[in-house]
Write a protein that holds these residues in place. Structure first.
Motif, PDB file in Angstrom:
ATOM      1  N   UNK A  99       0.845  -1.215   0.000  1.00 60.80           N
ATOM      2  CA  UNK A  99       0.000   0.000   0.000  1.00 60.80           C
ATOM      3  C   UNK A  99       0.875   1.259   0.000  1.00 60.80           C
ATOM      4  N   UNK A 100       1.932   1.219   0.809  1.00 68.54           N
ATOM      5  CA  UNK A 100       2.875   2.346   0.889  1.00 68.54           C
ATOM      6  C   UNK A 100       3.514   2.576  -0.488  1.00 68.54           C
ATOM      7  N   UNK A 101       3.950   1.501  -1.111  1.00 71.03           N
ATOM      8  CA  UNK A 101       4.686   1.655  -2.374  1.00 71.03           C
ATOM      9  C   UNK A 101       3.754   2.062  -3.517  1.00 71.03           C
ATOM     10  N   UNK A 102       2.497   1.626  -3.450  1.00 67.34           N
ATOM     11  CA  UNK A 102       1.518   2.091  -4.450  1.00 67.34           C
ATOM     12  C   UNK A 102       1.360   3.601  -4.371  1.00 67.34           C
ATOM     13  N   UNK A 103       1.261   4.116  -3.124  1.00 66.68           N
ATOM     14  CA  UNK A 103       1.094   5.562  -2.955  1.00 66.68           C
ATOM     15  C   UNK A 103       2.368   6.282  -3.417  1.00 66.68           C
ATOM     16  N   UNK A 104       3.528   5.707  -3.089  1.00 71.02           N
ATOM     17  CA  UNK A 104       4.801   6.324  -3.519  1.00 71.02           C
ATOM     18  C   UNK A 104       4.821   6.464  -5.045  1.00 71.02           C
ATOM     19  N   UNK A 107       2.663   9.281  -6.134  1.00 67.48           N
ATOM     20  CA  UNK A 107       3.302  10.591  -5.885  1.00 67.48           C
ATOM     21  C   UNK A 107       4.317  10.873  -7.001  1.00 67.48           C
ATOM     22  N   UNK A 108       5.121   9.863  -7.348  1.00 72.77           N
ATOM     23  CA  UNK A 108       6.104  10.027  -8.430  1.00 72.77           C
ATOM     24  C   UNK A 108       5.437  10.362  -9.758  1.00 72.77           C
ATOM     25  N   UNK A 109       4.219   9.896  -9.908  1.00 69.00           N
ATOM     26  CA  UNK A 109       3.472  10.106 -11.155  1.00 69.00           C
ATOM     27  C   UNK A 109       2.888  11.515 -11.232  1.00 69.00           C
ATOM     28  N   UNK A 137      12.029   6.565  -9.356  1.00 71.51           N
ATOM     29  CA  UNK A 137      11.889   5.674 -10.527  1.00 71.51           C
ATOM     30  C   UNK A 137      10.675   6.082 -11.363  1.00 71.51           C
ATOM     31  N   UNK A 138       9.571   6.400 -10.662  1.00 71.33           N
ATOM     32  CA  UNK A 138       8.350   6.769 -11.387  1.00 71.33           C
ATOM     33  C   UNK A 138       8.528   8.119 -12.090  1.00 71.33           C
ATOM     34  N   UNK A 139       9.216   9.051 -11.431  1.00 78.20           N
ATOM     35  CA  UNK A 139       9.466  10.350 -12.082  1.00 78.20           C
ATOM     36  C   UNK A 139      10.314  10.125 -13.342  1.00 78.20           C
ATOM     37  N   UNK A 140      11.333   9.287 -13.233  1.00 80.08           N
ATOM     38  CA  UNK A 140      12.188   9.003 -14.406  1.00 80.08           C
ATOM     39  C   UNK A 140      11.349   8.419 -15.533  1.00 80.08           C
ATOM     40  N   UNK A 141      10.468   7.481 -15.153  1.00 83.25           N
ATOM     41  CA  UNK A 141       9.640   6.823 -16.157  1.00 83.25           C
ATOM     42  C   UNK A 141       8.748   7.842 -16.872  1.00 83.25           C
TER      43      UNK A 141
END
Ligand code: NAD
Length: 449
Positions: A99-104, A107-109, A137-141
């Motif tokens: 759940x924590x990592x889904x929210x992270x 946020x990156x998105x 990682x999500x920001x990079x993506x």
């Protein structure tokens, strides 16, 4: 005043969101459960916590508190984001971080400027770094780049006393990496109070460990006094007096030194298992905490065998009515996660008992948690109805109203006279229970007069 998003509006998130709004911040609480958000939007609290509804309604009407399922909106709108999603135990005892990592990832998105991301959930050491990496990682993506800081700010509230614990905490632990995020955290919390807040500033890893170390210590303390209670019963000593005298020693303190049916709730059981798992992963055997977990499991089983054994005197437990007062894991909450009542009621039903249950707030949750043994449990409207035709009465949670029972009336309702006081509510005024055969925890049993 800051614009703050609280993601995860369960027990911790709702209380945190309401209290932050009360301190004057503009708060958006986010949850994936549409049902929960709709209830909250209508001004009703989704949990029972004294004073919460009123404070929540006041802040909604002042336009300082809102609820949504739209995480994109909340993330873009706010520069401070609290994570308060669940971290339940997985099969192997480790904390489930999905759940924590889904929210992270979200946020990156959706990140659109500098943000401070604050972890309120209880998480294993290293999670702060993992959240940071997941956001990056999500920001990079997505080919975007914004600065952000990660902060660990574990929550220490006690259910039933949550508002007070949040507004006047014993300590506020803040693990951060730079002055900028440290000052934002001070700014958020300084709004709470006129006096100096008891901050502990440290690094993220230490803050993450402080939460587990604290909860595991309290669990050990409870298991310790429960074991002393078992021995006291055998040797004719009184655990109430022992705990009182021990607690007078300032090094020990009287808190969490009450013998009972074992600890429960949403934190101690899962956090003790998680720290043992963290120890395993780092080649450190957490022997003391493992023993506390084992003792706690044994304590709940012992409660069942104590009742079963005493009921042999009245022809056994099969088809006997047992009135159970208190289902929630502690008073002043409707939370039944890992409540001792779950194991103890199941144990009694397995032995053949019929349960007549009453709890001021726990019955709604109990009904679905006990759905598979529904035909063995009747839910009653109050303690006196529960006691009707009962062969035995069990106090499982020390709600205030059970401390002031009309015991004559209870006795008149019952057909038997066995009284199992698993919270030692009447231990110090046992004369009041003279019509009953009285059993406490860690004190000698007493026959009816
Ligand atoms: P909870 O299960 O009551 O609430 C978690 C909420 O998060 C749920 O409402 C769920 O729908 C929501 N959620 C899950 N994924 C989401 C997502 N992607 N976006 C938005 N919402 C999402 O949990 P809780 O008791 O509030 O505990 C939260 C954390 O705080 C846990 O780590 C717990 O260990 C810790 N904690 C709890 C207490 C306590 O007394 N309950 C005290 C201190 C610390």
């Amino acid at each position: 005043m800051r614009k703050i998003a609280v993601i995860g509006t369960g027990y911790v998130g709702l209380v945190q969101g309401v209290v932050l709004a009360e301190a004057g911040h503009k708060v958006i609480c986010v949850d994936i459960s549409e049902e929960k958000v709709n209830i909250l939007k209508s001004g009703k609290a989704t949990i029972y916590e004294p004073g919460l509804s009123e404070m929540m309604q006041r802040n909604i009407s002042l336009n300082r508190l809102d609820f949504t399922t739209n995480s994109e909106y909340a993330i873009k709108e706010c520069d401070v984001i609290f994570l308060a999603v669940g971290t339940p135990a997985k099969e192997d005892g480790s904390a489930d971080l999905q759940y924590i990592l889904n929210v992270a990832k979200e946020i990156g998105h959706y990140i659109n400027n500098y943000k401070v991301i604050i972890d309120k959930s209880t998480v294993p050491v290293g999670t702060g770094k993992l959240v940071k990496k997941t956001i990056s990682d999500e920001m990079n993506r997505c080919n975007i780049r914004f600065d952000f800081d990660i902060v660990s700010n574990p929550e220490f509230l006690r259910e039933g006393k949550a508002l007070n614990d949040c507004m006047q905490p014993d300590r506020i632990v803040i693990g951060c990496e730079n002055e900028k995020s440290k000052n934002i955290m001070k700014d958020i919390y300084d709004a709470f109070s006129l006096y100096n807040m008891p901050f502990v500033f440290t690094n993220i890893e230490t803050a993450e460990m402080i939460k587990y170390a604290s909860n595991a210590f309290l669990a050990v303390k409870i298991s310790y006094i429960n074991e002393i209670a078992l021995l006291s019963e055998q040797v004719g000593a009184d655990v109430q007096v022992i705990a009182h005298a021990m607690g007078m020693d300032k090094r020990i303190s009287p808190k969490c030194l009450y013998a009972g049916p074992g600890y429960g709730g949403s934190c101690f059981p899962k956090d003790t298992k998680a720290i043992v798992k963290i120890g395993n992963e780092n080649n450190v055997e957490m022997k003391v905490i493992k023993a506390a977990i084992e003792a706690n499991d044994a304590q709940k089983k012992y409660m069942v065998s104590k009742i079963v054994s005493a009921m042999k005197k009245v022809g056994g437990i099969i088809n006997k009515n047992i009135a159970v007062l208190g289902l929630s894991f502690k008073p002043e909450t409707d939370d039944m996660r890992d409540a001792p009542s779950l194991d103890i009621i199941r144990g009694l039903v397995k032995e053949g008992a019929i349960i007549r249950a009453y709890c001021p707030q726990g019955m709604k949750e109990a009904k679905w948690r006990f759905a598979d043994i529904d035909e063995h449990i009747k839910y009653l409207n109050n303690e006196y109805d529960a006691a009707m035709e009962a062969d035995a009465l069990v106090i499982l949670t020390e709600w205030y109203q059970f401390k002031t029972l009309d015991l004559k009336r209870i006795k008149n309702c019952m057909r038997g006279n066995l009284f199992f006081d698993l919270r030692n509510v009447y231990a110090e005024k046992r004369e009041k229970t003279s019509d009953f055969e009285y059993y406490g925890v860690g004190i000698s049993a007493r026959e009816a007069k």
